[in-house]
Design a protein around this motif. Sequence first.
Motif, PDB file in Angstrom:
ATOM      1  N   GLY A 106       1.032  48.666  59.325  1.00 39.02           N
ATOM      2  CA  GLY A 106       0.797  49.591  58.220  1.00 39.02           C
ATOM      3  C   GLY A 106       0.048  50.851  58.592  1.00 39.02           C
ATOM      4  O   GLY A 106      -0.198  51.708  57.733  1.00 39.02           O
ATOM      5  N   LEU A 107      -0.312  50.983  59.877  1.00 40.73           N
ATOM      6  CA  LEU A 107      -1.050  52.170  60.295  1.00 40.73           C
ATOM      7  C   LEU A 107      -0.171  53.419  60.300  1.00 40.73           C
ATOM      8  O   LEU A 107       0.956  53.376  60.790  1.00 40.73           O
ATOM      9  CB  LEU A 107      -1.589  51.977  61.714  1.00 40.73           C
ATOM     10  CG  LEU A 107      -2.914  51.249  61.894  1.00 40.73           C
ATOM     11  CD1 LEU A 107      -3.178  51.074  63.384  1.00 40.73           C
ATOM     12  CD2 LEU A 107      -4.054  52.014  61.250  1.00 40.73           C
ATOM     13  N   PRO A 108      -0.696  54.535  59.830  1.00 42.63           N
ATOM     14  CA  PRO A 108       0.020  55.815  59.985  1.00 42.63           C
ATOM     15  C   PRO A 108      -0.294  56.421  61.348  1.00 42.63           C
ATOM     16  O   PRO A 108      -0.756  57.561  61.459  1.00 42.63           O
ATOM     17  CB  PRO A 108      -0.574  56.652  58.844  1.00 42.63           C
ATOM     18  CG  PRO A 108      -1.973  56.153  58.709  1.00 42.63           C
ATOM     19  CD  PRO A 108      -1.930  54.681  59.036  1.00 42.63           C
ATOM     20  N   THR A 109      -0.051  55.638  62.400  1.00 45.58           N
ATOM     21  CA  THR A 109      -0.473  56.038  63.740  1.00 45.58           C
ATOM     22  C   THR A 109       0.630  56.772  64.486  1.00 45.58           C
ATOM     23  O   THR A 109       1.785  56.360  64.464  1.00 45.58           O
ATOM     24  CB  THR A 109      -0.897  54.801  64.555  1.00 45.58           C
ATOM     25  OG1 THR A 109      -1.944  54.129  63.850  1.00 45.58           O
ATOM     26  CG2 THR A 109      -1.402  55.187  65.929  1.00 45.58           C
ATOM     27  N   GLU A 110       0.270  57.847  65.169  1.00 44.69           N
ATOM     28  CA  GLU A 110       1.216  58.568  66.006  1.00 44.69           C
ATOM     29  C   GLU A 110       1.529  57.769  67.273  1.00 44.69           C
ATOM     30  O   GLU A 110       0.739  56.928  67.704  1.00 44.69           O
ATOM     31  CB  GLU A 110       0.630  59.912  66.422  1.00 44.69           C
ATOM     32  CG  GLU A 110       0.370  60.863  65.285  1.00 44.69           C
ATOM     33  CD  GLU A 110      -0.297  62.127  65.786  1.00 44.69           C
ATOM     34  OE1 GLU A 110       0.316  63.202  65.639  1.00 44.69           O
ATOM     35  OE2 GLU A 110      -1.411  62.041  66.318  1.00 44.69           O
ATOM     36  N   ALA A 111       2.678  58.057  67.856  1.00 51.94           N
ATOM     37  CA  ALA A 111       2.984  57.527  69.180  1.00 51.94           C
ATOM     38  C   ALA A 111       2.100  58.229  70.206  1.00 51.94           C
ATOM     39  O   ALA A 111       1.613  59.339  69.977  1.00 51.94           O
ATOM     40  CB  ALA A 111       4.449  57.755  69.516  1.00 51.94           C
ATOM     41  N   SER A 112       1.893  57.566  71.350  1.00 51.14           N
ATOM     42  CA  SER A 112       1.111  58.195  72.412  1.00 51.14           C
ATOM     43  C   SER A 112       1.687  57.834  73.773  1.00 51.14           C
ATOM     44  O   SER A 112       2.186  56.736  73.974  1.00 51.14           O
ATOM     45  CB  SER A 112      -0.361  57.773  72.337  1.00 51.14           C
ATOM     46  OG  SER A 112      -0.496  56.384  72.528  1.00 51.14           O
ATOM     47  N   VAL A 113       1.606  58.783  74.685  1.00 47.10           N
ATOM     48  CA  VAL A 113       2.040  58.579  76.062  1.00 47.10           C
ATOM     49  C   VAL A 113       0.824  58.794  76.953  1.00 47.10           C
ATOM     50  O   VAL A 113       0.149  59.828  76.860  1.00 47.10           O
ATOM     51  CB  VAL A 113       3.166  59.553  76.454  1.00 47.10           C
ATOM     52  CG1 VAL A 113       3.530  59.378  77.929  1.00 47.10           C
ATOM     53  CG2 VAL A 113       4.394  59.339  75.575  1.00 47.10           C
ATOM     54  N   HIS A 114       0.540  57.810  77.811  1.00 42.76           N
ATOM     55  CA  HIS A 114      -0.642  57.847  78.669  1.00 42.76           C
ATOM     56  C   HIS A 114      -0.207  58.182  80.097  1.00 42.76           C
ATOM     57  O   HIS A 114       0.653  57.502  80.670  1.00 42.76           O
ATOM     58  CB  HIS A 114      -1.369  56.502  78.622  1.00 42.76           C
ATOM     59  CG  HIS A 114      -1.896  56.166  77.268  1.00 42.76           C
ATOM     60  ND1 HIS A 114      -3.237  56.005  77.000  1.00 42.76           N
ATOM     61  CD2 HIS A 114      -1.261  55.968  76.078  1.00 42.76           C
ATOM     62  CE1 HIS A 114      -3.398  55.726  75.722  1.00 42.76           C
ATOM     63  NE2 HIS A 114      -2.214  55.689  75.140  1.00 42.76           N
ATOM     64  N   LEU A 115      -0.817  59.206  80.665  1.00 41.70           N
ATOM     65  CA  LEU A 115      -0.424  59.719  81.981  1.00 41.70           C
ATOM     66  C   LEU A 115      -1.614  59.681  82.926  1.00 41.70           C
ATOM     67  O   LEU A 115      -2.687  60.204  82.611  1.00 41.70           O
ATOM     68  CB  LEU A 115       0.081  61.156  81.857  1.00 41.70           C
ATOM     69  CG  LEU A 115       1.227  61.397  80.863  1.00 41.70           C
ATOM     70  CD1 LEU A 115       1.406  62.891  80.631  1.00 41.70           C
ATOM     71  CD2 LEU A 115       2.516  60.775  81.376  1.00 41.70           C
ATOM     72  N   GLY A 116      -1.417  59.076  84.086  1.00 44.39           N
ATOM     73  CA  GLY A 116      -2.455  59.069  85.101  1.00 44.39           C
ATOM     74  C   GLY A 116      -2.117  60.018  86.227  1.00 44.39           C
ATOM     75  O   GLY A 116      -0.948  60.261  86.526  1.00 44.39           O
ATOM     76  N   GLY A 117      -3.140  60.592  86.840  1.00 48.56           N
ATOM     77  CA  GLY A 117      -2.927  61.394  88.037  1.00 48.56           C
ATOM     78  C   GLY A 117      -2.376  62.774  87.807  1.00 48.56           C
ATOM     79  O   GLY A 117      -1.732  63.344  88.696  1.00 48.56           O
ATOM     80  N   VAL A 167       2.539  55.992  84.050  1.00 50.20           N
ATOM     81  CA  VAL A 167       3.018  56.391  82.722  1.00 50.20           C
ATOM     82  C   VAL A 167       3.034  55.152  81.840  1.00 50.20           C
ATOM     83  O   VAL A 167       3.581  54.113  82.222  1.00 50.20           O
ATOM     84  CB  VAL A 167       4.436  57.000  82.768  1.00 50.20           C
ATOM     85  CG1 VAL A 167       4.902  57.360  81.357  1.00 50.20           C
ATOM     86  CG2 VAL A 167       4.470  58.215  83.670  1.00 50.20           C
ATOM     87  N   GLY A 168       2.436  55.242  80.667  1.00 46.41           N
ATOM     88  CA  GLY A 168       2.426  54.116  79.741  1.00 46.41           C
ATOM     89  C   GLY A 168       2.563  54.581  78.308  1.00 46.41           C
ATOM     90  O   GLY A 168       2.301  55.748  77.984  1.00 46.41           O
ATOM     91  N   ILE A 169       2.996  53.661  77.460  1.00 46.43           N
ATOM     92  CA  ILE A 169       3.124  53.945  76.027  1.00 46.43           C
ATOM     93  C   ILE A 169       1.978  53.252  75.306  1.00 46.43           C
ATOM     94  O   ILE A 169       1.768  52.046  75.461  1.00 46.43           O
ATOM     95  CB  ILE A 169       4.465  53.445  75.478  1.00 46.43           C
ATOM     96  CG1 ILE A 169       5.626  54.129  76.212  1.00 46.43           C
ATOM     97  CG2 ILE A 169       4.567  53.706  73.966  1.00 46.43           C
ATOM     98  CD1 ILE A 169       6.985  53.585  75.830  1.00 46.43           C
ATOM     99  N   GLY A 170       1.214  54.015  74.557  1.00 49.86           N
ATOM    100  CA  GLY A 170       0.101  53.440  73.815  1.00 49.86           C
ATOM    101  C   GLY A 170       0.575  52.646  72.607  1.00 49.86           C
ATOM    102  O   GLY A 170       1.490  53.057  71.896  1.00 49.86           O
ATOM    103  N   LYS A 171      -0.058  51.487  72.403  1.00 45.79           N
ATOM    104  CA  LYS A 171       0.259  50.655  71.247  1.00 45.79           C
ATOM    105  C   LYS A 171      -0.951  50.589  70.331  1.00 45.79           C
ATOM    106  O   LYS A 171      -2.072  50.392  70.804  1.00 45.79           O
ATOM    107  CB  LYS A 171       0.644  49.246  71.703  1.00 45.79           C
ATOM    108  CG  LYS A 171       1.911  49.186  72.538  1.00 45.79           C
ATOM    109  CD  LYS A 171       2.229  47.748  72.921  1.00 45.79           C
ATOM    110  CE  LYS A 171       3.504  47.669  73.741  1.00 45.79           C
ATOM    111  NZ  LYS A 171       3.826  46.273  74.140  1.00 45.79           N
ATOM    112  N   PRO A 172      -0.759  50.754  69.035  1.00 44.65           N
ATOM    113  CA  PRO A 172      -1.900  50.646  68.120  1.00 44.65           C
ATOM    114  C   PRO A 172      -2.467  49.234  68.118  1.00 44.65           C
ATOM    115  O   PRO A 172      -1.762  48.261  68.392  1.00 44.65           O
ATOM    116  CB  PRO A 172      -1.300  51.008  66.755  1.00 44.65           C
ATOM    117  CG  PRO A 172       0.164  50.744  66.895  1.00 44.65           C
ATOM    118  CD  PRO A 172       0.507  51.022  68.328  1.00 44.65           C
TER     119      PRO A 172
END
Length: 303
Positions: free
Chosen positions: A220-231, A282-287
């Motif tokens: 139920g979260l109105p959360t945006e997608a996120s992409v996590h980048l290292g380096g 590279v990773g996809i953030g999960k709420p």
Amino acid sequence: MGAVIGVEGIHKRYGSTVAVEDVSFEVGRGEIFGIVGPNGAGKTTTVECLAGLRRPDRGVVRVLGLDPGSEGRKLRERLGIQLQQAALPEDLKVGEALDLYASFYKGAPDWRPLLAQWGLEEKWNTRFKNLSGGQKQRLFIALSLVNEPELVLLDEITTGLDPQARRLTWELVRGIRDGGTTVVLVTHSMQEAEELCDRVAIIDRGRVVALDSPEALIRGLPTEASVHLGGIDAEAAETLRPLTGVSRVESEGDEVVVYGGGPLLVRVVVELDRRGITPSDVGIGKPTLEDVFLEKTGKKIRD
């Protein structure tokens, strides 16, 4: 699934401080129910009202069909409790502690199987002061189960444990539930609640601000997608801000996090490739449940 706990509109004040304000919830038989929130939110006071250790100033509490305030003796025969501030005499041995606790109950079953269940067989003759932190916590939980309760209340059972001991304790708590005992788990760890609980009540400043399964609350979260980048460096991160769908780009520790909507991952990867930039990770953030808490209260759980 019948309710084993019913709480309706309870309120508890200490002087000018309101610890619990208009809290209501039910706990179904056979579930792990989490009461979660930051330190000082009112979690422990709520559980102490369930156990009959405190009386709410107003409101109704029923546990296993009994009033904890007036029928506490009957209730404790069917209830197990492990409180946050539990302690034992330093020279008391593990076996002596279990034998002592068993003597408090009429017809308590043999406690020796609990030694094996909780990994304490080799410690039965060990003094409390010589146990590790994880062993002490397992002993406290074993003591709460010595009367084979229908319901057990566990308050902050993994505080101070290392990751391995914490994971082991989680598995054992699942085993309590799978054995037919209803569990109320009090914790300030949203990760613990998300891992273990069938449903959670998030409490902040004495009030229930959310109540549902962790999955439903997160969904139920109105959360945006996120992409996590290292380096990648700050200059490379800046090139991602103008992309369609990107709402913001932030640095979090050693990584850059890109927030937005749409096919965000594809857009970010294609842009980096076009510019010849290769991130180390590279990773996809999960709420998570912590995101739910932040959205409901506007502050992080550690505050």
